[in-house]
Enzyme design. Structure first.
Site, PDB file in Angstrom:
ATOM      1  N   ASP A 197      33.407   6.588  78.932  1.00 26.46           N
ATOM      2  CA  ASP A 197      33.309   6.869  77.498  1.00 26.46           C
ATOM      3  C   ASP A 197      32.238   5.992  76.858  1.00 26.46           C
ATOM      4  O   ASP A 197      31.804   4.974  77.435  1.00 26.46           O
ATOM      5  CB  ASP A 197      34.688   6.571  76.870  1.00 26.46           C
ATOM      6  CG  ASP A 197      34.930   7.317  75.567  1.00 26.46           C
ATOM      7  OD1 ASP A 197      33.965   7.862  75.003  1.00 26.46           O
ATOM      8  OD2 ASP A 197      36.096   7.335  75.112  1.00 26.46           O
ATOM      9  N   MET A 198      31.802   6.349  75.669  1.00 27.93           N
ATOM     10  CA  MET A 198      30.862   5.530  74.887  1.00 27.93           C
ATOM     11  C   MET A 198      31.067   5.912  73.426  1.00 27.93           C
ATOM     12  O   MET A 198      30.699   7.002  73.018  1.00 27.93           O
ATOM     13  CB  MET A 198      29.436   5.855  75.309  1.00 27.93           C
ATOM     14  CG  MET A 198      28.426   4.987  74.608  1.00 27.93           C
ATOM     15  SD  MET A 198      26.882   5.804  74.397  1.00 27.93           S
ATOM     16  CE  MET A 198      25.868   4.440  73.879  1.00 27.93           C
ATOM     17  N   ASN A 199      31.675   5.004  72.660  1.00 27.18           N
ATOM     18  CA  ASN A 199      32.167   5.432  71.355  1.00 27.18           C
ATOM     19  C   ASN A 199      31.362   4.993  70.139  1.00 27.18           C
ATOM     20  O   ASN A 199      31.875   5.053  69.015  1.00 27.18           O
ATOM     21  CB  ASN A 199      33.629   5.006  71.199  1.00 27.18           C
ATOM     22  CG  ASN A 199      34.532   5.940  71.975  1.00 27.18           C
ATOM     23  OD1 ASN A 199      34.520   7.147  71.750  1.00 27.18           O
ATOM     24  ND2 ASN A 199      35.260   5.411  72.922  1.00 27.18           N
TER      25      ASN A 199
ATOM     26  N   ASP B  69      -5.903  39.478  86.483  1.00 27.78           N
ATOM     27  CA  ASP B  69      -6.232  39.742  85.075  1.00 27.78           C
ATOM     28  C   ASP B  69      -6.302  38.494  84.197  1.00 27.78           C
ATOM     29  O   ASP B  69      -6.833  38.546  83.102  1.00 27.78           O
ATOM     30  CB  ASP B  69      -5.197  40.696  84.459  1.00 27.78           C
ATOM     31  CG  ASP B  69      -5.325  42.092  85.038  1.00 27.78           C
ATOM     32  OD1 ASP B  69      -6.381  42.381  85.616  1.00 27.78           O
ATOM     33  OD2 ASP B  69      -4.354  42.868  84.917  1.00 27.78           O
TER      34      ASP B  69
ATOM     35  N   ASP C 140      36.351  15.721  70.696  1.00 26.85           N
ATOM     36  CA  ASP C 140      37.692  15.198  70.397  1.00 26.85           C
ATOM     37  C   ASP C 140      38.481  16.181  69.549  1.00 26.85           C
ATOM     38  O   ASP C 140      39.669  15.991  69.322  1.00 26.85           O
ATOM     39  CB  ASP C 140      37.578  13.864  69.649  1.00 26.85           C
ATOM     40  CG  ASP C 140      37.240  12.729  70.598  1.00 26.85           C
ATOM     41  OD1 ASP C 140      37.453  12.885  71.816  1.00 26.85           O
ATOM     42  OD2 ASP C 140      36.748  11.692  70.132  1.00 26.85           O
TER      43      ASP C 140
HETATM   44  C1  DGJ Z   1      36.987   8.893  72.609  1.00 25.55           C
HETATM   45  C2  DGJ Z   1      37.218  10.007  73.580  1.00 25.55           C
HETATM   46  O1  DGJ Z   1      36.465  11.129  73.223  1.00 25.55           O
HETATM   47  C3  DGJ Z   1      38.718  10.304  73.651  1.00 25.55           C
HETATM   48  O2  DGJ Z   1      38.944  11.380  74.507  1.00 25.55           O
HETATM   49  C4  DGJ Z   1      39.441   9.070  74.103  1.00 25.55           C
HETATM   50  O3  DGJ Z   1      39.079   8.768  75.415  1.00 25.55           O
HETATM   51  C5  DGJ Z   1      39.138   7.897  73.186  1.00 25.55           C
HETATM   52  N1  DGJ Z   1      37.739   7.715  73.027  1.00 25.55           N
HETATM   53  C6  DGJ Z   1      39.757   6.636  73.707  1.00 25.55           C
HETATM   54  O4  DGJ Z   1      39.430   5.530  72.969  1.00 25.55           O
END
Ligand code: DGJ
Length: 694
Positions: A446-448, A41, A514
């Site tokens: 981690d990467m903040n 179709d 967090d």
């Molecule tokens: C950000 C993370 O989300 C936390 O759980 C923790 O590992 C801190 N960094 C540590 O600096």
């Protein structure tokens, strides 16, 4: 499962759906996506200009729209050629079938640009993978200025509800929904990772609830910045484009270069829960790194909330003893163990054990943890450097920068240019050496902070940095996994900033947020669960914050047991009675963990619509189910009645249901169709209902 090619019509057949397209005068056009129809179709209709202001490209259902000619809407593809021409004209060459894969081959013959639209179906699911391939078959450079992964068209002309999230640090994954009547909705990330704000996904539904209704979804395995745009046009058609963000993007294809976009996983479901369960199963079976995909995640202890940067051998061992006693299986030491890391102002980049805190290295601590019967894990943040670090003093040029600009510090740190071979090698070698020296079974990566001042003088085209940064992270993780296959990796970016299907193709799970306040967490977990597996959602029980509302330990466990249960409390401050309670819940979690992490999820009630959260998890053979109720924090109920139907059970079976206050045996049909009426009288009450097939 099939790919059907019939003249100019191409159909992807999954368990329950068809995705159909055709080649014609306006390029590759979309015909259908949704329930299966009779393949015979499907037909292609030529669309011509409507009037002098509306050429056919203004409104036809293109499958991958290119910038140029009479196309004025958002493009999926935009190129600049060597002579300054900015128009791409793709001719259809052929459609090829290879098992479950369809490759639609297109070409701009004048400039030697080859483009393949790739579609892949999988056994036992309605999910289709899509991505786009490019090849420069000319003798000149071609610059891609936009290269989306895919374009989608939705069948109804009525408006769709577009679901996404509106989040931030500490408030990730907060679900939002908009009825799109006209114009466009855009969700994007421009910070270098997926970030905290939006899901890299299109979720378009009509009259849908958790249980029923049409839901179309397309989820990007994101690599760096993404953009999702959904538009409803003047002919009432809704379409979307998803892929890498064109924000500060370009990619140079040298003669002979090949490249491809990140993948998008799309599907059609009946209700939001079916969407989530389909995506969860698919991610576990097809995307997650194979070593741990089918394994239950261990109950971990993480030191961050208890000890912050103040870590040392004695203190961590003291915590570990308590963690082992309550049943934790993995002990993760978070930030603070390296360099001069006594606060967040120094140390990042110096990935060497701090000998004041750990005079004999990490071995005594790790041996101690292992003797307690737990595995050991370690936190790292490899992409970052503090100006106050030996690494930065030696190599300031390794951080992203422009010589003429002041670098922006966030959390006192800068971002390393991961695409520089020396940076890549330094980090790979350091991590490899740490994993080789010590018995480490878990890395929390981690990467903040986001990227900034992203001068990348090492790249011929510095605008490629937004994707190449994340690609370098994935490459390091992949190499480490190959060399250390028994190590699990958790993706974290200040909480849930790196949760996406791209990360989950290299990491085993994500840190969710967090914010560990359990009431907030219910909302955060709800949004996360829309498109990511519960198994990959780390959920910590932490200490009651005295300044906030008082929340019982029972309630905290009730919430965290709905993910991959983890503990973050300072166990040294807890009484034996409290510790016994922790042990009780951890033991209970181990009994239901397979069901929670791998089962089907039923989101039955939530705070936006009700005074209660009620979620259910049912295992694959429906022999076990567990449901959790949590009343809201702000209500003063007096008395509050709720009738809950326990969805997902085998209606022909009999179940024994037990909670702290209730016990009964009834048929699955009764639980699912009549349901049980509960009355709650207090805010922050919680209950766990365990159902076992008799
Ligand atoms: C950000 C993370 O989300 C936390 O759980 C923790 O590992 C801190 N960094 C540590 O600096």
């Amino acid at each position: 499962m099939a790919v059907i090619i019939k003249d100019n019509i191409f159909v992807l057949e999954t368990e329950n759906t068809h995705y159909a397209l055709a080649s014609g005068i306006n390029g590759i056009e979309h015909l259908h996506w949704g329930k299966k129809c009779n393949v015979e179709d499907y037909e292609y209709h030529e669309l011509h200009e409507m009037n002098s202001n509306h050429a056919a490209l203004d409104f036809c259902k293109t499958e991958y729209i290119q910038f140029g000619s009479t196309m004025y809407r958002e493009a999926a593809l935009k190129c600049t050629f060597f002579d300054g021409c900015r128009e791409t004209v793709l001719d259809f060459i052929k459609a090829e079938k290879d098992g479950n894969t369809l490759r639609v081959k297109l070409e701009d013959p004048h400039y030697g640009l080859k483009v393949n639209l790739v579609y892949k179906t999988f056994e036992g699911t309605d999910i289709i993978e899509r991505f786009t391939e490019f090849e420069n078959a000319s003798n000149n450079d071609i610059v891609l200025e936009k290269a989306a992964s895919a374009e989608f068209n939705f069948p109804s002309l009525k408006p769709y509800c577009i679901t996404n999230t509106n989040g931030s640090w500490g408030g990730e994954f907060l679900r939002s929904g908009h009825i799109l009547k006209s114009g466009s909705l855009v969700y994007e990330s421009r910070k270098g990772t997926t970030g905290h704000h939006h899901l890299p996904a299109i979720i378009a539904s009509r009259n849908a609830t958790e249980e029923f209704g049409e839901v179309f979804f397309a989820v990007l395995a994101s690599v760096g910045n993404f953009k999702v745009s959904v538009t409803r046009d003047f002919t009432d058609k809704t379409r979307g484009i998803i892929g890498v963000n064109e924000f500060d993007f370009s990619k140079t294809l040298k003669p002979g270069d090949k490249s491809r976009t990140p993948s998008v996983y799309c599907g059609y479901a009946n209700g939001f829960c079916e969407m989530s369960n389909m995506l969860s199963r698919f991610t576990i079976n097809e995307l997650l790194p194979k070593e741990f995909a089918q394994k239950e995640l261990p109950v971990l202890y993480n030191s961050w909330e208890a000890t912050g940067f103040d870590v040392n051998e004695t203190g961590q061992l003291a915590l570990a003893k308590k963690a082992a006693k309550i049943g934790c299986e993995l002990f993760v030491m978070d930030d603070g163990w390296f360099g001069e890391r006594n606060n967040d102002r120094a140390g990042l980049g110096d990935w060497f054990v701090n000998r004041i805190k750990f005079p004999n290295g990490l071995k005594p601590l790790i041996d101690g943890v292992n003797e307690l019967g737990m595995d050991f894990g370690l936190w790292v943040e490899p992409e970052m450097v503090n100006p106050d670090s030996d690494l930065y003093r030696k190599h300031p040029e390794w951080a992203y920068h422009y010589d003429t600009r002041e670098p922006s510090l966030l959390r006192n740190q800068l971002v390393l240019n991961m695409t520089k071979p020396k940076v890549f090698d330094y980090l790979l070698n350091r991590l490899d050496e740490i994993l080789s020296e010590y018995n480490i079974k878990y890395i929390k990566w981690d990467m903040n902070r986001p990227l900034s001042e992203i001068g990348a003088e090492n790249l011929e085209n510095p605008k490629e940095i937004w994707q190449r940064h994340t690609k370098a992270v994935y490459d390091i993780v992949d190499i480490l996994r190959e060399r250390h296959p028994d190590v699990q990796f958790e993706a974290c970016s200040s909480g849930g900033g790196r949760a996406d299907l791209g990360a989950l193709s290299h990491f085993d799970m994500c840190w969710t947020s967090d914010n560990t306040d359990p009431v907030d967490r219910l909302e955060i977990q709800h949004g996360y669960s829309l498109i990511y597996p519960i198994k990959c959602m780390r959920a910590w029980v932490t200490d009651a914050n005295k300044d906030q509302r008082p929340i019982t330990t029972d309630f905290r466990f009730n919430v965290s047991m709905q993910g991959s249960l983890s503990i973050g409390s300072n166990l040294l401050n807890l009484s034996d009675k409290e510790l016994d309670k922790y042990a009780y819940y951890i033991e209970l979690y181990k009994k239901i963990r397979r069901t929670v992490q791998f089962g089907n999820l039923y989101r039955l009630r939530n705070f936006k619509e009700d005074k209660i959260y009620f979620n259910g998890y049912v295992n694959e053979d429906k022999s076990q189910a567990v449901y959790f109720s949590c009343t809201n924090a702000n209500s003063t109920f007096g008395r509050f009645f709720v009738n809950v139907r326990f969805l997902g059970l085998d209606e022909n079976a009999t179940y024994h249901m037990k909670s702290e206050w209730r016990e009964m045996t009834k048929s699955g049909a009764y639980f699912a169709n009549v349901g049980i009426e509960f009355d709650y009288s207090k805010p922050l009450e919680s209950e766990i209902f365990l159902l076992e097939k008799v």
